[in-house]
Design a protein around this motif. Structure first.
Motif, PDB file in Angstrom:
ATOM      1  N   GLY A   1       0.745  -1.172   0.020  1.00  0.00           N
ATOM      2  CA  GLY A   1      -0.011  -0.031   0.033  1.00  0.00           C
ATOM      3  C   GLY A   1       0.926   1.209  -0.078  1.00  0.00           C
ATOM      4  N   VAL A   2       0.262   2.326  -0.405  1.00  0.00           N
ATOM      5  CA  VAL A   2       0.882   3.672  -0.479  1.00  0.00           C
ATOM      6  C   VAL A   2      -0.084   4.567   0.030  1.00  0.00           C
ATOM      7  CG1 VAL A   2       2.643   3.336  -2.064  1.00  0.00           C
ATOM      8  CG2 VAL A   2       0.545   3.863  -2.958  1.00  0.00           C
ATOM      9  N   GLY A   3       0.359   5.764   0.525  1.00  0.00           N
ATOM     10  CA  GLY A   3      -0.817   6.839   1.113  1.00  0.00           C
ATOM     11  C   GLY A   3       0.048   7.988   1.290  1.00  0.00           C
ATOM     12  N   ALA A   4      -0.907   9.114   1.555  1.00  0.00           N
ATOM     13  CA  ALA A   4      -0.242  10.363   2.004  1.00  0.00           C
ATOM     14  C   ALA A   4      -1.356  10.945   2.953  1.00  0.00           C
ATOM     15  CB  ALA A   4      -0.175  11.286   0.682  1.00  0.00           C
ATOM     16  N   GLU A   5      -0.708  12.124   3.562  1.00  0.00           N
ATOM     17  CA  GLU A   5      -1.567  12.903   4.393  1.00  0.00           C
ATOM     18  C   GLU A   5      -1.164  14.279   4.380  1.00  0.00           C
ATOM     19  OE1 GLU A   5      -3.992  11.075   8.099  1.00  0.00           O
ATOM     20  OE2 GLU A   5      -1.808  11.218   8.720  1.00  0.00           O
ATOM     21  N   PHE A   6      -1.984  15.219   4.577  1.00  0.00           N
ATOM     22  CA  PHE A   6      -1.587  16.583   4.616  1.00  0.00           C
ATOM     23  C   PHE A   6      -2.521  17.251   5.928  1.00  0.00           C
ATOM     24  CE2 PHE A   6      -2.792  21.085   4.007  1.00  0.00           C
ATOM     25  CZ  PHE A   6      -1.715  21.795   3.786  1.00  0.00           C
ATOM     26  N   LEU A   7      -1.700  17.605   6.977  1.00  0.00           N
ATOM     27  CA  LEU A   7      -2.679  18.578   7.853  1.00  0.00           C
ATOM     28  C   LEU A   7      -2.046  19.816   7.861  1.00  0.00           C
ATOM     29  CD1 LEU A   7      -1.624  15.350   8.847  1.00  0.00           C
ATOM     30  CD2 LEU A   7      -3.458  16.264  10.809  1.00  0.00           C
ATOM     31  N   SER A   8      -2.840  20.610   7.523  1.00  0.00           N
ATOM     32  CA  SER A   8      -2.286  22.389   7.622  1.00  0.00           C
ATOM     33  C   SER A   8      -1.505  22.647   8.685  1.00  0.00           C
ATOM     34  CB  SER A   8      -3.662  23.168   7.285  1.00  0.00           C
ATOM     35  OG  SER A   8      -4.523  23.180   8.253  1.00  0.00           O
ATOM     36  N   GLY A   9      -0.624  23.452   8.486  1.00  0.00           N
ATOM     37  CA  GLY A   9       0.030  24.337   9.518  1.00  0.00           C
ATOM     38  C   GLY A   9       0.154  25.767   9.223  1.00  0.00           C
TER      39      GLY A   9
ATOM     40  N   ILE B   1      -5.842  30.660  14.132  1.00  0.00           N
ATOM     41  CA  ILE B   1      -5.048  29.117  14.105  1.00  0.00           C
ATOM     42  C   ILE B   1      -5.296  28.389  12.874  1.00  0.00           C
ATOM     43  CG2 ILE B   1      -5.691  26.707  15.034  1.00  0.00           C
ATOM     44  CD1 ILE B   1      -6.519  28.156  17.762  1.00  0.00           C
ATOM     45  N   LYS B   2      -4.067  28.080  12.250  1.00  0.00           N
ATOM     46  CA  LYS B   2      -4.081  27.580  10.858  1.00  0.00           C
ATOM     47  C   LYS B   2      -3.740  26.055  10.758  1.00  0.00           C
ATOM     48  CE  LYS B   2      -3.043  32.172   8.934  1.00  0.00           C
ATOM     49  NZ  LYS B   2      -2.303  33.091   8.162  1.00  0.00           N
ATOM     50  N   SER B   3      -3.412  25.435  12.123  1.00  0.00           N
ATOM     51  CA  SER B   3      -3.119  24.188  12.427  1.00  0.00           C
ATOM     52  C   SER B   3      -3.987  23.149  12.517  1.00  0.00           C
ATOM     53  CB  SER B   3      -1.662  23.973  13.123  1.00  0.00           C
ATOM     54  OG  SER B   3      -0.866  24.897  13.138  1.00  0.00           O
ATOM     55  N   PHE B   4      -4.206  22.102  11.735  1.00  0.00           N
ATOM     56  CA  PHE B   4      -5.425  21.233  11.654  1.00  0.00           C
ATOM     57  C   PHE B   4      -5.297  20.475  13.056  1.00  0.00           C
ATOM     58  CE2 PHE B   4      -7.633  17.278  11.217  1.00  0.00           C
ATOM     59  CZ  PHE B   4      -8.964  17.785  10.613  1.00  0.00           C
TER      60      PHE B   4
ATOM     61  N   VAL C   1       3.695  23.682  12.864  1.00  0.00           N
ATOM     62  CA  VAL C   1       3.805  23.869  11.318  1.00  0.00           C
ATOM     63  C   VAL C   1       3.115  22.880  10.546  1.00  0.00           C
ATOM     64  CG1 VAL C   1       5.944  24.960  11.498  1.00  0.00           C
ATOM     65  CG2 VAL C   1       6.046  22.657  11.412  1.00  0.00           C
ATOM     66  N   GLY C   2       2.293  22.212  11.070  1.00  0.00           N
ATOM     67  CA  GLY C   2       1.534  20.941  10.157  1.00  0.00           C
ATOM     68  C   GLY C   2       2.284  19.804   9.776  1.00  0.00           C
ATOM     69  N   LEU C   3       1.804  18.976   8.964  1.00  0.00           N
ATOM     70  CA  LEU C   3       2.753  18.007   8.286  1.00  0.00           C
ATOM     71  C   LEU C   3       2.198  17.494   7.148  1.00  0.00           C
ATOM     72  CD1 LEU C   3       4.673  15.784   9.564  1.00  0.00           C
ATOM     73  CD2 LEU C   3       2.418  14.482  10.215  1.00  0.00           C
TER      74      LEU C   3
ATOM     75  N   SER D   1       7.374  15.852   5.999  1.00  0.00           N
ATOM     76  CA  SER D   1       7.657  17.310   5.815  1.00  0.00           C
ATOM     77  C   SER D   1       6.999  17.897   6.552  1.00  0.00           C
ATOM     78  CB  SER D   1       7.600  17.451   4.371  1.00  0.00           C
ATOM     79  OG  SER D   1       8.590  16.701   3.645  1.00  0.00           O
ATOM     80  N   SER D   2       7.231  19.303   6.790  1.00  0.00           N
ATOM     81  CA  SER D   2       6.343  20.474   7.404  1.00  0.00           C
ATOM     82  C   SER D   2       5.484  20.787   6.438  1.00  0.00           C
ATOM     83  CB  SER D   2       7.146  21.394   8.028  1.00  0.00           C
ATOM     84  OG  SER D   2       7.944  22.018   7.132  1.00  0.00           O
ATOM     85  N   ALA D   3       4.301  21.363   6.578  1.00  0.00           N
ATOM     86  CA  ALA D   3       3.171  21.829   5.685  1.00  0.00           C
ATOM     87  C   ALA D   3       3.660  23.423   5.762  1.00  0.00           C
ATOM     88  CB  ALA D   3       1.759  21.498   6.228  1.00  0.00           C
ATOM     89  N   GLY D   4       3.960  23.929   6.881  1.00  0.00           N
ATOM     90  CA  GLY D   4       4.433  25.425   7.033  1.00  0.00           C
ATOM     91  C   GLY D   4       5.940  25.232   6.830  1.00  0.00           C
ATOM     92  N   ASN D   5       6.305  26.644   6.900  1.00  0.00           N
ATOM     93  CA  ASN D   5       7.694  26.959   6.992  1.00  0.00           C
ATOM     94  C   ASN D   5       8.333  27.012   8.130  1.00  0.00           C
ATOM     95  OD1 ASN D   5       7.867  27.023   3.914  1.00  0.00           O
ATOM     96  ND2 ASN D   5       6.868  29.131   4.020  1.00  0.00           N
ATOM     97  N   VAL D   6       9.601  26.416   8.047  1.00  0.00           N
ATOM     98  CA  VAL D   6      10.364  26.406   9.568  1.00  0.00           C
ATOM     99  C   VAL D   6      11.686  27.156   9.331  1.00  0.00           C
ATOM    100  CG1 VAL D   6      11.733  24.959  11.027  1.00  0.00           C
ATOM    101  CG2 VAL D   6       9.502  24.075   9.849  1.00  0.00           C
TER     102      VAL D   6
END
Length: 425
Positions: A272-280, A290-293, A319-321, A345-350
């Protein structure tokens, strides 16, 4: 605790005098050894990790008849050696579940009391079964099942610290003052569709320590669908959730997206393969919103790597994920194994000061194996390794070059102690 269990057993047995009814008693014993060496955060240079054994012990009572389901679970969670060999540990014993379901008719029922609430893949509502204490809520649920292909739930909860005569500020021990939600699931041949709408309220003091201080409650909404597909050897799912409203007098605007696909190669192997995006939120973003899920009441250990670097009591309002992952699973007879790499990876900039860092946080590899010794006894073990980056160091501290790893072995014994069914004409 023993006297309460005896009283409860006698009461339940005496109730077995009408209708067709069943009384069950079962148990669970689950000790787990862990070696944590950079678990959930990077270990500092030359710092030693920890070794310990935790244990969950449960005694489960269940009663069922034509109109009612009733369940009570007593639970003791402890770490080996946390009390003297001559002392008791009553404070470690709690009531994990105590609920009843009343069936109004073949389509409508009500469920109320202390209960686990689980929907879909556990992402927003989950039981957190990996944690020895797990998660349960005090709630009232209305359930409507018009037919085998459609389900509809409405749930409400209202929490307080005590039976006070005045409206005291709630401590938010449960994580919320109240919630209201609606959940729908429909099955359409190869497809399944779930929709969740959740309203979560947190109580706080507005303008704290100022002359116009007042008690207030803000509500945040989490809304979104989840779609599943199954055909032959292929299983796939996708989900999207959006959060809006307010939390602690701050506006919320966050989002979540995920997608997964798996393929069963044969009776033993699947991939299997997959991906998730959680805003940051970017680290240099001065906006108060608040912009982080927040995945709220989900079984977060199930997602984003077993080492719990993200969203297990950490990484909130960060920063999300972005998580890309794969899996190879094997299962034959009583043995199973799975390996899962995660690329974070981070969703927001570090930023390190004023310097923008690479968004790559690192790679985690999780290996787990299991063997069923008997019908009610199993043994599971795992090893995880985090290969972190300089950016992860900025977020978590510690030393990315340390041996950041985690190993565990767990035995689960779940015997059925007693079962009695009485048929009444």
């Amino acid at each position: 605790m023993k006297k309460y269990i005896v009283y409860f057993s006698i009461t339940m047995v005496m109730a077995l005098n009408t209708y067709a009814q069943t009384f069950d008693v079962s148990a669970e014993l689950r000790p787990r050894y862990e070696n944590k060496h950079g678990f959930s955060t990077l270990l500092d240079t030359d710092e030693d990790g920890s070794n310990f054994v935790s244990q969950r012990t449960r005694l489960n009572f269940g009663f069922t008849n034509e109109k009612m389901n009733f369940k009570v679970i007593f639970q003791n969670v402890r770490v080996w050696g946390d009390v003297s060999t001559l002392a008791s540990d009553d404070q470690a014993t709690a009531l994990h579940e105590a609920w009843a379901t009343y069936k109004l008719n073949g389509k409508v029922s009500f469920k109320f009391g202390r209960q686990e609430i689980v929907y879909d893949d556990h992402r927003i509502f989950g039981s957190v079964g990996w944690a020895q204490q797990a998660r349960s809520h005090d709630a009232f649920l209305f359930k409507y099942v018009p037919n085998a292909n459609h389900k509809f739930d409405v749930g409400v909860a209202l929490n307080s610290d005590s039976q006070s005569n005045v409206d005291n500020l709630y401590s938010n021990a449960a994580g919320y003052k109240s919630f209201q939600y609606a959940w729908y699931h429909g099955s359409f041949k190869k497809f399944g569709l779930s929709v969740l709408a959740l309203n979560t309220g947190i109580e706080y003091l507005e303008n704290e320590n100022l002359p116009d201080e007042k008690q207030s409650i803000d509500y945040m909404q989490t809304i979104g669908p989840r779609l599943t597909y199954a055909s032959g050897k292929i299983n796939a799912n996708a989900a999207a959730y959006f959060q809006t409203g307010k939390s602690l007098d701050t506006d919320v605007s966050a989002s979540y997206f995920s997608g997964n696909i798996s393929y069963k190669i044969n009776d033993s192997f699947d991939i299997g393969v997959g991906a998730e995006f959680l805003s940051g939120k970017d680290m240099n973003d001065a906006d108060a919103d608040i912009k982080s899920f927040a995945p709220l009441f989900g079984t977060n250990h199930k997602f984003n790597g077993f080492m719990d670097y993200f969203y297990v009591r950490n990484h909130a309002n960060n920063v999300g994920l972005i998580d890309f992952y794969g899996s190879i699973g094997y299962k034959k007879n009583k043995f199973s194994a799975k390996i899962m790499p995660h690329f974070f990876s981070s969703a927001g900039n570090v930023f390190d000061g004023t310097e923008k860092m690479d968004n790559n946080l690192g790679t985690e590899i999780d290996l787990s194996v299991g063997y069923k010794l008997a019908s009610d006894i199993s043994i599971n073990a795992g090893y995880s390794k985090m290969f972190a980056t300089d950016t992860m160091e900025i977020l978590k501290g510690g030393d990315k070059d340390e041996n950041n790893s985690w190993a565990w072995v767990m035995i689960t014994v779940k015997p059925k102690l007693f079962s009695h069914t009485l048929q009444v004409q």
